[in-house]
Design a protein around this motif. Structure first.
Motif, PDB file in Angstrom:
ATOM      1  N   ARG A 266      43.635  14.854  -3.051  1.00  0.00           N
ATOM      2  CA  ARG A 266      44.610  13.994  -2.442  1.00  0.00           C
ATOM      3  C   ARG A 266      45.834  13.688  -3.272  1.00  0.00           C
ATOM      4  O   ARG A 266      45.761  13.371  -4.432  1.00  0.00           O
ATOM      5  N   HIS A 267      46.952  13.432  -2.699  1.00  0.00           N
ATOM      6  CA  HIS A 267      48.192  13.139  -3.428  1.00  0.00           C
ATOM      7  C   HIS A 267      48.531  11.470  -3.153  1.00  0.00           C
ATOM      8  O   HIS A 267      48.860  11.273  -1.946  1.00  0.00           O
ATOM      9  N   GLU A 268      48.202  10.734  -4.407  1.00  0.00           N
ATOM     10  CA  GLU A 268      48.482   9.168  -3.915  1.00  0.00           C
ATOM     11  C   GLU A 268      49.408   9.032  -4.847  1.00  0.00           C
ATOM     12  O   GLU A 268      49.131   8.653  -6.304  1.00  0.00           O
ATOM     13  N   ASP A 269      50.369   8.232  -4.470  1.00  0.00           N
ATOM     14  CA  ASP A 269      51.329   7.812  -5.303  1.00  0.00           C
ATOM     15  C   ASP A 269      52.008   8.643  -6.480  1.00  0.00           C
ATOM     16  O   ASP A 269      52.127   8.041  -7.595  1.00  0.00           O
ATOM     17  N   ALA A 356      48.436  13.787 -13.420  1.00  0.00           N
ATOM     18  CA  ALA A 356      47.033  13.097 -13.582  1.00  0.00           C
ATOM     19  C   ALA A 356      46.967  11.725 -13.175  1.00  0.00           C
ATOM     20  O   ALA A 356      48.030  10.944 -13.020  1.00  0.00           O
ATOM     21  N   PRO A 357      45.969  11.459 -12.591  1.00  0.00           N
ATOM     22  CA  PRO A 357      45.612   9.909 -12.073  1.00  0.00           C
ATOM     23  C   PRO A 357      46.068   8.781 -13.099  1.00  0.00           C
ATOM     24  O   PRO A 357      45.868   9.199 -14.486  1.00  0.00           O
ATOM     25  N   ASP A 358      46.403   7.593 -12.841  1.00  0.00           N
ATOM     26  CA  ASP A 358      46.661   6.839 -13.724  1.00  0.00           C
ATOM     27  C   ASP A 358      45.473   6.448 -14.643  1.00  0.00           C
ATOM     28  O   ASP A 358      45.540   6.017 -16.007  1.00  0.00           O
ATOM     29  N   PHE A 359      44.145   6.421 -14.055  1.00  0.00           N
ATOM     30  CA  PHE A 359      43.132   6.240 -14.884  1.00  0.00           C
ATOM     31  C   PHE A 359      42.922   7.064 -15.774  1.00  0.00           C
ATOM     32  O   PHE A 359      41.861   6.994 -16.674  1.00  0.00           O
ATOM     33  N   ALA A 360      43.229   8.408 -15.616  1.00  0.00           N
ATOM     34  CA  ALA A 360      43.274   9.458 -16.765  1.00  0.00           C
ATOM     35  C   ALA A 360      43.631   8.882 -18.089  1.00  0.00           C
ATOM     36  O   ALA A 360      42.886   9.424 -19.151  1.00  0.00           O
ATOM     37  N   ARG A 361      44.386   8.047 -18.315  1.00  0.00           N
ATOM     38  CA  ARG A 361      44.842   7.633 -19.504  1.00  0.00           C
ATOM     39  C   ARG A 361      44.336   6.192 -20.012  1.00  0.00           C
ATOM     40  O   ARG A 361      45.015   5.503 -20.877  1.00  0.00           O
ATOM     41  N   THR A 362      43.109   5.977 -19.168  1.00  0.00           N
ATOM     42  CA  THR A 362      42.643   4.393 -19.675  1.00  0.00           C
ATOM     43  C   THR A 362      41.230   4.584 -19.915  1.00  0.00           C
ATOM     44  O   THR A 362      40.652   5.936 -19.649  1.00  0.00           O
TER      45      THR A 362
END
Length: 459
Positions: A266-269, A356-362
């Motif tokens: 899915r492509h989200e933001d 990469a999803p934002d959570f990947a860097r958290t």
């Protein structure tokens, strides 16, 4: 009944037990040390479940630290309900033999919705503004406030993530001493995770200063707890779940599946999100093992052939052949994959880091569709990571939204892993406080339940 402390020192092996662990070495010398036959997968949730039930993963159902929950079509890691684990637990077996038997479960996994008498486990508070506050959950519930009044707030951010330290294991050991004094349980299950951190960061390299320091720290904390337990009239058995071995390669299975056209995103933001509900094929990576879920059974042989050709893959098991690993269970993927000894599997599925999803860097153990040991490191590209983290925390306290994007995307930084069965100096161990009570045959993680009960009841 003889009261028992069953102490789980994660990552302890004959290889690391030595110069930097004098108290644990002395404990082993006074009793008996045996290497254990592990299980597949050699990961925390599966290993602990096998020790608590005496069963293999395909029998108790804990096939990894996480898996695809097929009825939800969602991947979940680090669930906490004890009802996910099949089989008779050690405290149930103890109560069946003597109703006066009691058990304190201190930070062993699947700690919630359980029938043990005393329990404690991490339970963060998630605020509506995005903040995650340290906290724990206890049984009985009122013990939580008593415990944190005595020991301070549970150090959640030292339990996992780039700021991990001995503080979390020291806190757990303090909780164990309090439980012994306050509740006098027959069996105390205690989990000390400290060695997991630097042995994964740097591998089991005894020349590395950080590894040496971690060994000294866990030696002191475990040694103090063993002394306190023995002073309180308890026997002690020390176990480890697995051995951590050196790795030099990371294998991105989902990127190979994506290249074959089998991944649905899915492509989200501006970011790509793996969609398990519509993916024809995807891998749930967990250290050196992966469960590969294939929606169309007719495609399994084709997928298995592709996986077997990927560099770093040691073996592929599908269908009934998964029983060879003890993983023929509905929760397992249609295909189970093991890495080569010097490799491990990432969950990464994107090809461009900008997507990469934002959570990947958290540090986000629940949203990532796989295990991510890169969470043990601050992003090396951040010049002053502690200052950057402090600034972000301040912004959150002021009510401003900010992403704690402090983790890098270079998985090759990880130098130690586990998941495969290990032997010899890298095998898990059992240390008993007496040299004359262990049977002479080969012992495995699935024998721990019976051995502990025998120690308690004298059978």
């Amino acid at each position: 009944m003889q009261s028992l402390l069953l102490l789980n020192v994660v990552g302890l092996t004959s290889h690391v037990l030595g110069e930097f662990t004098p108290r644990l070495r002395a404990f082993a010398a006074a009793g008996e040390l045996r290497t254990l036959r592990g299980i597949t997968p050699a990961v925390t949730c599966s290993a602990q479940a096998s020790m608590l039930t005496g069963l293999t993963p395909q029998e108790h159902g804990i096939v990894g630290n996480g898996w695809l929950f097929r009825d939800l079509a969602e991947i979940w890691f680090w669930r906490q309900s004890n009802r996910l684990m099949g089989g008779e637990k050690i405290w149930q077996a103890g109560k069946r033999r003597d109703p006066a038997f009691s058990c304190a479960n201190l930070f062993w996994w699947y700690n919630m919705a359980s029938s043990h008498d005393v329990g404690a486990t991490p339970r963060p508070i998630y605020k509506a503004d995005g903040r995650k506050l340290p906290d724990c959950l206890t049984t009985p519930a009122q013990w939580r406030d008593q415990l944190q009044a005595k020991l301070g707030q549970f150090p959640l951010f030292q339990f996992w993530g780039p700021a991990t330290s001995i503080a979390s294991s020291r806190w757990i050991a303090g909780a164990a001493r309090d439980a012994i004094q306050r509740f006098d349980p027959t069996l105390s299950l205690v989990y000390l995770p400290h060695l997991d951190y630097d042995l994964q960061r740097y591998g089991p390299d005894l020349t590395h200063p950080a590894v040496q320091q971690s060994l000294r720290e866990i030696d002191q904390v475990a040694g103090d707890l063993i002394d306190a337990a023995q002073s309180a009239g308890r026997s002690v058995m020390l176990v480890s779940e697995y051995g951590i071995t050196p790795v030099s390669r990371v294998v991105h299975l989902n990127r190979h599946l994506r290249a074959a056209g089998w991944l649905t995103l899915r492509h989200e933001d501006g970011a790509e999100i793996l969609d398990p509900s519509s993916c024809p094929v995807f891998a749930v990576a967990d250290h050196q093992i992966a469960h590969v879920y294939v929606a169309d059974a007719a495609r399994v042989p084709e997928v298995a052939r592709l996986l077997a050709q990927i560099p770093g893959v040691a073996g592929v098991w599908s269908g009934a052949a998964r029983a060879e690993l003890g993983l023929d269970h509905a929760r397992s993927g249609e295909i189970v994959v093991l890495a080569e000894a010097d490799a491990w599997f990432s969950y990464y599925y994107w090809e461009d880091d900008a997507r990469a999803p934002d959570f990947a860097r958290t540090v986000e153990i629940h949203r990532k569709p796989g295990y991510d040991p890169a969470e043990l490191f601050f992003d090396p590209a951040i010049r002053m990571p502690e200052l950057a983290a402090a600034k972000k925390l301040l912004l959150r306290k002021l009510g401003m939204r900010t992403v704690m994007n402090l983790i890098g995307l270079d998985a090759s930084i990880v130098k130690g892993s586990h998941g495969r069965m290990t032997s010899g100096a890298h095998a898990p161990v059992l240390i008993c406080d007496r040299p004359d009570i262990l049977p002479q045959q080969e012992l495995g993680l699935t024998d721990i339940k019976a051995l502990a009960l025998a120690r308690i009841f004298g059978a």
